[in-house]
Design an enzyme around this catalytic site. Structure first.
Site, PDB file in Angstrom:
ATOM      1  CG  ASP A   1      -2.166   0.901   0.961  1.00  0.00           C
ATOM      2  OD1 ASP A   1      -2.098   1.784   0.086  1.00  0.00           O
ATOM      3  OD2 ASP A   1      -3.181   0.739   1.670  1.00  0.00           O
TER       4      ASP A   1
HETATM    5  C1  BGC Z   1      -5.027   3.302   0.067  1.00  0.00           C
HETATM    6  C2  BGC Z   1      -5.094   2.303  -1.073  1.00  0.00           C
HETATM    7  C3  BGC Z   1      -4.918   3.034  -2.375  1.00  0.00           C
HETATM    8  C4  BGC Z   1      -3.581   3.780  -2.353  1.00  0.00           C
HETATM    9  C5  BGC Z   1      -3.288   4.536  -3.638  1.00  0.00           C
HETATM   10  C6  BGC Z   1      -3.787   4.169   0.002  1.00  0.00           C
HETATM   11  O1  BGC Z   1      -3.891   5.232   0.901  1.00  0.00           O
HETATM   12  O2  BGC Z   1      -5.052   2.617   1.294  1.00  0.00           O
HETATM   13  O3  BGC Z   1      -6.333   1.661  -1.052  1.00  0.00           O
HETATM   14  O4  BGC Z   1      -4.966   2.135  -3.440  1.00  0.00           O
HETATM   15  O5  BGC Z   1      -3.610   4.724  -1.290  1.00  0.00           O
HETATM   16  O6  BGC Z   1      -4.134   5.636  -3.740  1.00  0.00           O
END
Ligand code: BGC
Length: 850
Positions: free
Chosen positions: A360
């Site tokens: 993530d």
């Molecule tokens: C989120 C993810 C997301 C990523 C990219 C993170 O803060 O938890 O779900 O895909 O950001 O935006």
């Protein structure tokens, strides 16, 4: 013409202890009949070096010497104290042998070799287990050939994002040699941060349809839009479990039951990848609340992890998913993206996952994460815009000094490039035409990806709406006059995209939550517009009052009206945005903008008050649910850009309600088995102990004898259905079946022997029993919840017609995870099952043949 869907639910009933030595798989059949014309029914069943990339050229960090002496601390700065102390891998030498691809030969028709672009057709009674191994093997051959001439730096570049906002997408892998790089983009409900795309109903809404065909159709359409916009990797679906009702991102996912979530994840991934884009199963794993998501350890026992939280990810692997995203939190005191148990042992060994694991965004906590199983760091920098990376130059150095073996680096790069070949993205795949960081960049308008997807949005919006109460008020029949009360009926005051990432107090209809799981509405139909269009047809007189705060005005506005419809909502989202004191997670389970008071003010003045909710999750509705003037409750979830039309279809009977709750609505917040954990200082790691174990949502209510307001699986229709003639049939594998010895072992009480892909093996997942909507009941000695969902299906039933439905179950569906033997085992005793309309409305019962 009205369409009617009927849902059947099958539930497992407690086993009666009895030994079973040679239970053979069976088939269940039963008959449904409908009392009304044109009905259809859902049926449930239970049992870098960054040197080649200009964007990232300055992402350097300090290194560790080949002698093992640390010359820098960048790889450990993020370690925070835990209850048991920081869990870090020591600097050492880490050799690596990749797991072999599970090599079971395809066996059509049940186990056909499958290309991800051409998945098996959707079936409400799935009997095909697609075998993606040959497609992976072909892709691996090409990927290995491609990286064979790559330098260490080049291979590292394949694994390291270019850094936050250094590319068009939210995540970007730079071009390396003949590999053009990758664009990774949110969200689970449509392409984020661009224009001319569709805003699909949220995950929670499609889960409420209990309809595999709609789950698949939504996946295909989102996949197509991603491909048209040149996205290589879509960052969804999201499949965390809704363990706590307040969880800020629950609406992105598929509810609070692992089976329903697993099926929704499976169909969504098959659909997305059929549309051409790589799918990402996220967030792996136990990311169940927003508060302190990077500083909380979810402490979970092994059985609960396998049976509840990992199940949707296992189903994702079975759907041939390309990528998995590890989450921000810790699991049993080790960060998810540095967790050898979950990444390597479970995901890659046990599930046989062939694709790549990405972090993530800034969830990589350690330069040695590749040793634990992480393959790609996103967006590349340690923290956004830091210009440093745990991979990049650090990874190069670790490989050069022998800390991390080059074989492991090869495996990382191979997995990433193989996933790209596997999805045929080497064959004229479009370039990215989104600019995530400048909405007004003309590139965002270059490609119109919407097609006719509004039709799917509208259908899912209607099919995912749950009718909770109806005292004859619905469907509406050409009312003379009608009044709409509440801002949730209205278009948002400042346009459909009032707030960046929808992160603000909604001034109109709530059609998605907030955070990265959103996209920009190209347009948004509110109930106000849709109902007015219908009023023109019916020649009804329409009034409205969108002021939530003036209760006496609201009450006065409904006096003497034939129908008063009150619209209320409840919002939540991702924790980087706080809205009205809600830091992602919800502070309470009540409707926003004093919705309860608004409903009561209206109901006090009008005896035909219909409540419509747009909520991210359960609400406590006790203040008004039994009010005699509340004549109907329409639980409309989050409908996307056709939300108003879908609600109108339900209100007027253009769609016969067939949605079912994907979670339990309690009478009180304390009735739920787990609560949001708050508090903690800036340095604390919160301990979140999953003490309820297997007993989440309805499983807890059942076991504790707590009466909910509306149980999981509940949902009314404008039609009544009868269930009759239950039969279960065992499906016997051919006598010469290659894995007969494993089946015999299982029948005799043996657990799955752990091996590469052992939890996704065909013998375990092939259809073994056939039944309709199914909940199974394990023997009490096994310690399972009283009833667990293990199957569902939908059938369309015409008036007065009877239809036979069937659901297949596999050995896996009957198994429990044996923590001692570390395998899936058939519980001892008699497994019973129920078929019915919800998790508490069983119409037929039976016993799984021993
Ligand atoms: C989120 C993810 C997301 C990523 C990219 C993170 O803060 O938890 O779900 O895909 O950001 O935006």
């Amino acid at each position: 013409m009205a369409r009617r869907l009927l849902s059947l639910v099958l539930i497992s009933v407690p086993y009666v202890a009895a030994s079973s030595s040679s239970a053979a798989p069976s088939t269940f059949t039963s008959t449904l009949s409908s009392s009304a014309p044109g009905s259809s029914a859902p049926v449930m069943s239970s049992t870098s070096s960054m040197t080649t990339s200009s964007a990232s050229a300055n992402m350097t960090s300090t290194i560790v010497s080949s002698s093992g002496a640390t010359t820098s601390t960048t790889t450990s700065t993020s370690y925070l104290a835990t209850e048991t102390g920081p869990l870090t891998l020591p600097i050492s030498s880490y050799s690596f042998s990749p797991f072999p691809t599970p090599t079971l030969a395809p066996e059509p028709p049940i186990f056909p070799a499958t290309d991800p672009l051409y998945p098996p057709p959707v079936s409400s009674d799935p009997t095909v287990v697609p075998d993606f191994a040959p497609a992976w093997a072909a892709a691996y051959t090409k990927a290995i050939a491609m990286i064979s001439n790559f330098t260490i730096e080049q291979k590292v570049n394949v694994t390291t994002g270019v850094g936050w906002a250094n590319g068009l997408c939210v995540g970007n892998i730079p071009p390396v040699g003949d590999f053009p790089g990758l664009c990774l983009q949110d969200s689970p409900l449509g392409v984020r941060d661009t224009d001319l795309v569709t805003s699909f109903p949220a995950g929670i809404t499609v889960a409420s349809t209990w309809n595999r065909a709609l789950m698949r159709a939504r996946g295909v359409a989102i996949g197509q839009e991603n491909k048209m916009k040149g996205i290589n990797v879509a960052l969804g679906p999201m499949m965390n479990m809704g363990r706590i009702a307040q969880g800020g991102r629950n609406w992105e996912g598929f509810g609070a039951d692992p089976f329903l979530t697993g099926e929704a994840a499976y169909e969504t991934i098959l659909g997305l990848q059929a549309g051409g884009v790589q799918a990402t199963a996220k967030h792996y794993i136990n990311n169940e609340q927003e508060w302190k998501r990077t500083q909380e350890s979810s402490n979970v026992d092994d059985r609960t992890e396998h049976e509840i939280y990992a199940h949707p990810f296992l189903r994702s692997v079975m759907a041939g998913v390309s990528s998995v995203m590890c989450s921000y939190n810790l699991i049993n005191d080790t960060y998810a993206c540095n967790n050898n148990k979950t990444l390597t042992d479970m995901m890659k060994r046990e599930f046989g996952f062939q694709g790549f694991i990405q972090s993530d965004w800034s969830a990589t906590m350690n330069g040695l994460s590749p040793v634990a199983g992480l393959d790609m760091t996103m967006p590349g920098d340690i923290t956004f815009d830091s210009g440093t990376s745990y991979f990049g130059q650090n990874l190069t150095n670790y490989v050069m000094n022998g800390t991390i073996s080059e074989t492991r680096l090869d495996d990382m790069a191979t997995r990433i490039i193989a996933a790209w070949y596997y999805m045929h993205q080497d064959e004229n795949y479009p370039n990215a035409t989104v600019d995530s960081f400048n909405f007004y960049d003309p590139i965002n308008q270059e490609v119109n990806a919407q097609s006719d997807h509004y039709m799917i949005v509208r259908e899912i919006g209607a099919a995912g709406t749950v009718l909770l109460k109806n005292e004859g008020a619905l469907p509406l029949n050409k009312p003379k006059n009608i009044v709409l009360v509440g801002s949730d009926a209205a278009p948002p005051v400042s346009g459909p995209n009032e707030y960046s990432d929808q992160g603000g107090d909604p001034s109109g209809i709530l059609a998605m939550g907030w955070g990265s799981g959103t996209n920009n509405f190209t347009y948004l139909i509110s109930p106000y517009e849709a109902i007015q269009a219908r009023a023109r047809v019916d020649q009804s007189s329409v009034f409205w009052d969108f002021n939530d705060w003036d209760l006496s005005q609201a009450g006065n506005s409904v006096i003497g009206m034939e129908v008063a419809i009150v619209f209320v909502n409840s919002d939540s989202g991702e924790g980087y945005i706080t809205v009205d004191g809600n830091a992602g997670d919800r502070q309470n389970l009540t409707a926003w903008h004093q919705g309860d008071e608004l409903i009561l003010a209206v109901a006090a003045q009008n005896n035909n008050t219909i409540v419509v909710t747009n909520s991210v999750g359960p609400l406590i509705i006790e203040p008004w649910v039994e009010h005699p003037n509340v004549t109907a409750i329409v639980w409309a979830n989050l409908g996307g850009n056709e939300a108003g039309n879908a609600i109108t279809d339900i209100l007027y009977g253009a769609w016969n309600p067939s949605g079912k709750l994907p979670y339990t609505i309690a009478k009180s917040p304390i009735d739920y088995p787990a609560q949001l954990v708050t508090g903690g200082t800036a340095a604390d790691i919160l301990s979140i102990n999953y003490t309820e174990g297997l007993f989440i949502d309805y499983r807890w209510f059942d076991a504790q004898n707590i009466t909910p307001r509306y149980e999981f699986g509940f949902g009314l229709s404008y039609t009544t259905f009868e269930y009759s003639d239950l039969a279960i049939t065992t499906i016997n594998p051919a006598a010469d079946y290659a894995q007969m010895d494993l089946i015999d072992n299982w029948e005799n009480g043996g657990a799955t022997p752990i091996a590469e892909g052992s939890s996704t093996a065909l013998w375990l997942h092939m259809p073994a029993y056939q039944i309709p909507q199914l909940y199974i009941h394990h023997p009490p000695s096994v310690g399972e919840p009283p009833s667990v969902l293990k199957g569902f299906t939908n059938v369309e039933v015409s008036p007065g017609q009877s239809v036979s439905v069937s659901i297949t179950m596999s050995r896996y569906d009957l198994s429990v995870w044996d923590v001692v033997r570390q395998g899936w085992a058939k519980p001892e005793g008699t497994i019973t099952f129920s078929v019915g309309a919800s998790s508490r409305d069983f119409r037929l019962n039976g016993t799984i043949p021993a």
